[in-house]
Enzyme design. Structure first.
Site, PDB file in Angstrom:
ATOM      1  N   HIS A   1       3.617   6.327  -6.906  1.00  0.00           N
ATOM      2  CA  HIS A   1       2.750   7.358  -7.481  1.00  0.00           C
ATOM      3  C   HIS A   1       3.474   8.710  -7.429  1.00  0.00           C
ATOM      4  CE1 HIS A   1      -1.592   9.249  -7.474  1.00  0.00           C
ATOM      5  NE2 HIS A   1      -0.860   9.662  -8.488  1.00  0.00           N
TER       6      HIS A   1
ATOM      7  N   HIS B   1       1.745   4.491  -2.809  1.00  0.00           N
ATOM      8  CA  HIS B   1       1.815   5.941  -2.648  1.00  0.00           C
ATOM      9  C   HIS B   1       3.155   6.482  -3.148  1.00  0.00           C
ATOM     10  CE1 HIS B   1      -1.871   6.628  -0.483  1.00  0.00           C
ATOM     11  NE2 HIS B   1      -1.535   5.872   0.543  1.00  0.00           N
TER      12      HIS B   1
ATOM     13  N   HIS C   1       0.823  -1.210   0.000  1.00  0.00           N
ATOM     14  CA  HIS C   1       0.000   0.000   0.000  1.00  0.00           C
ATOM     15  C   HIS C   1       0.861   1.265   0.000  1.00  0.00           C
ATOM     16  CE1 HIS C   1      -3.730   2.239   1.266  1.00  0.00           C
ATOM     17  NE2 HIS C   1      -2.812   3.073   1.732  1.00  0.00           N
ATOM     18  N   GLU C   2       1.784   1.338   0.950  1.00  0.00           N
ATOM     19  CA  GLU C   2       2.592   2.553   1.077  1.00  0.00           C
ATOM     20  C   GLU C   2       3.567   2.718  -0.084  1.00  0.00           C
ATOM     21  OE1 GLU C   2       1.623   4.698   3.016  1.00  0.00           O
ATOM     22  OE2 GLU C   2       0.405   3.514   4.404  1.00  0.00           O
TER      23      GLU C   2
END
Length: 612
Positions: A412, A409, A405-406
């Site tokens: 991105h 980020h 998940h991180e």
């Protein structure tokens, strides 16, 4: 690489808690390399002094913006430079403080740069009013200049779109002066929740004493021993109950400041103000709540299945996290987690995988919990330097997904920073959770597809169902709580601890349905949610999750156009409104379709779990 596991995860976690290290004792290879962002504290101090002096130069631009295209351009470039320098100072000080929240040096540095940022906001507050006071035709002619000002065309469009919400120069300056004084509630909560609060210890499965911490709480709630889950639940909330009035006052103060700024800027509500800042129509928020409310029977069905699978006569709030397939409890080393995440994200292409490996190999990640370290996980960084990830890794499957998940980020941000100039590199919060959650959706599908074992499939489906419950349902419930509490404050009601607890209790009853025993301790859960201090953030986890389910499904189906569109999305920053950025991926969040489709998948997964 296969799934290499360690059984009895909570025993493993208890050992880790007892041996929790001080920050100075942490293995450097498992800490982030903040030197890539800022070499040392002395460099920070030098940049701080330089920036503090430059901030005072804003006055040289006041009253000149209409004089020429060059004058306007120089001011905008100067403002960008100040903003980037303050961002570097701010992020470095905060991330150093997060390594050990009790360390006074970084608290002081963070406080100083926060004050400097408020001063910069105050001194630059004339820019937008002066632009809005310019003759539209004159501004349009300036934007055609070949001096480089064309870079700011979209920024000008956004500024002009806020005309009715922008005040006069003196009033904007007064509002800017107020920001420093209105951040106290968030600061108080952060200090209380990360530095000061202490939880009791409970008795572990082998009779040893286990202190409850932010870092190990969810692991304790996943324990197969119901007594341990209950004791951890009661122990944590016994502390929040003691401070309910203090935290209600902090929460209320934060809500009031949001309501105040909304009124000052002529918005109908704090929700409208927050969503407008991200260019998101309020209809998106309402559609989310309506779609989830309509599908709450699916969550009620899941609660019933969980109760029956666990063999419980009654199901309590502390029974929500324990895996329903207990024989597949397992832990992972950090090396195993990295390998699993790398395999699972392979459908995103070799370029994506190369960036992922670069992050793993070059200390982008701060891995383990230590004394005083900020709880939870996040991705953060500064334009011009690679991003970073904070974890509190305990080896659970949830921790593996948190890593994916991180890093979603972070990558991105990596793509956006590489493709966009500074002014458009920072993507809006509304799309911030899409890339991270897309990674989770790809990872779970990878794990499901590679096993033929029925029990392992059930274990993984259990985890995916929990992702839906924790993200789509839970965050929407948070969104309802937040909207209702802000509405009450706007209507003049006092947000007492009892009023907030009653509101939160009723929402839990609505969401979890008739099978769930809604324990009175859950009335205090709102006290420990840090995102409530960033108003109207949480709903975007749910919308982002819905969009991510749709995008990941298209990518896994082999849709090359979807993958190409997704890469354009990752590179987009805020160069387009967030709704339009998602349309590059074929997802239209102005309708209920993505949420409805995601909830349909949830219902199918519940039934598949039962069939298996």
């Amino acid at each position: 690489m296969g799934l290499v596991v360690t059984h009895n995860p909570i025993r493993h976690n208890e050992r880790r808690v007892q041996a929790m290290k001080k920050r100075s004792e942490a293995d450097m290879n498992h800490t982030w390399k903040l030197e890539d962002m800022m070499p040392d504290n002395q460099t920070w101090e030098a940049l701080f002094e330089k920036t503090a002096a430059r901030v005072k130069q804003y006055g040289e631009f006041r009253g000149t913006l209409a004089e020429s295209a060059d004058a306007l351009y120089r001011c905008l470039k100067f403002d960008d430079g100040i903003s980037l320098d303050i961002e570097r100072l701010y992020v470095y000080a905060r991330m150093r403080s997060d390594e050990d929240t009790a360390e006074q040096t970084y608290q002081d540095m963070f406080g100083r740069v926060q004050s400097l940022s408020f001063e910069a906001a105050e001194r630059s507050s004339f820019i937008v009013p002066e632009i809005l006071e310019m003759d539209p035709a004159l501004l349009a002619s300036y934007m055609e200049s070949e001096n480089g000002i064309g870079l700011y065309r979209r920024l000008m469009e956004r500024i002009l779109g806020k005309r009715e919400h922008t005040l006069s120069g003196p009033m904007e300056e007064l509002l800017a002066q107020s920001y420093d004084a209105t951040q106290g509630a968030s600061q108080i909560f952060n200090m209380f929740n990360n530095a000061d609060v202490k939880f009791p210890s409970i008795t572990g499965e082998n009779g040893q004493e286990v202190p409850i911490t932010h870092g190990n709480y969810i692991s304790l709630m996943e324990h197969k021993d119901r007594r341990i889950r209950r004791d951890a639940f009661l122990g944590l909330y016994s502390v929040y109950r003691q401070f309910r009035n203090t935290l209600a006052a902090a929460f209320s103060a934060n809500v009031k400041q949001a309501v105040f700024y909304a009124k000052a800027r002529n918005y109908a509500s704090s929700r409208q103000h927050s969503l407008a800042e991200n260019e998101v129509p309020e209809l998106v928020y309402d559609n989310l709540v309506a779609a989830v409310r309509k599908n709450l029977p699916l969550l009620h069905r899941y609660v019933k299945v969980r109760k029956e699978t666990l063999g419980l006569n009654d199901i309590h709030m502390y029974d929500l996290y324990v895996p329903m397939v207990a024989e597949f409890d397992r832990t992972y080393t950090y090396e195993e987690a990295k390998a699993i995440v790398t395999e699972g994200l392979a459908p995103l292409g070799e370029e994506y995988g190369k960036i992922l490996r670069e992050g793993f190999e070059n200390r982008w990640v701060d891995v383990y919990e230590n004394e005083g370290k900020r709880s939870g996980a996040y991705s953060w960084g500064v334009y011009g330097s690679h991003p970073y990830v904070l974890l509190n890794f305990h080896g659970t499957l949830n921790d593996v997904f948190t890593l994916a998940h991180e890093m979603g980020h972070s990558i991105h941000s990596y793509y956006s920073d590489a493709a966009q100039p500074y002014v458009y590199a920072g993507y809006k919060i509304f799309v911030a959770e899409v890339a991270s959650t897309c990674n989770e959706a790809l990872l779970i599908r990878h794990l499901l597809n590679r096993t033929e074992e029925t029990q392992e499939k059930r274990y993984l489906i259990n985890h995916f169902l929990e992702s839906f419950r924790g993200t789509l349902f839970r965050q929407t419930m948070f969104a309802e709580f937040e909207a209702a509490s802000h509405r009450k404050a706007q209507e003049g009601e006092t947000l007492t601890a009892s009023a907030l607890g009653e509101l939160y209790h009723k929402l839990n009853e609505d969401y979890f349905g008739p099978e769930m025993v809604v324990d009175p301790e859950i009335d205090y859960e709102w006290e420990r949610i840090p995102h409530f201090y960033t108003p109207f953030y949480v709903y975007q986890y749910a919308t982002g999750f819905s969009a991510a389910v749709a995008i990941s499904s298209r990518i896994l189906s082999g849709d090359e156009a979807a993958l190409a569109g997704y890469k354009k999305f990752l590179q987009g920053g805020c160069s387009l409104p967030p709704i339009d950025l998602l349309k590059l991926c074929g997802v239209d969040m102005s309708t209920t379709k993505p949420v409805d489709e995601a909830l349909k998948v949830f219902g199918e997964l519940v039934e598949e779990f039962c069939r298996l």
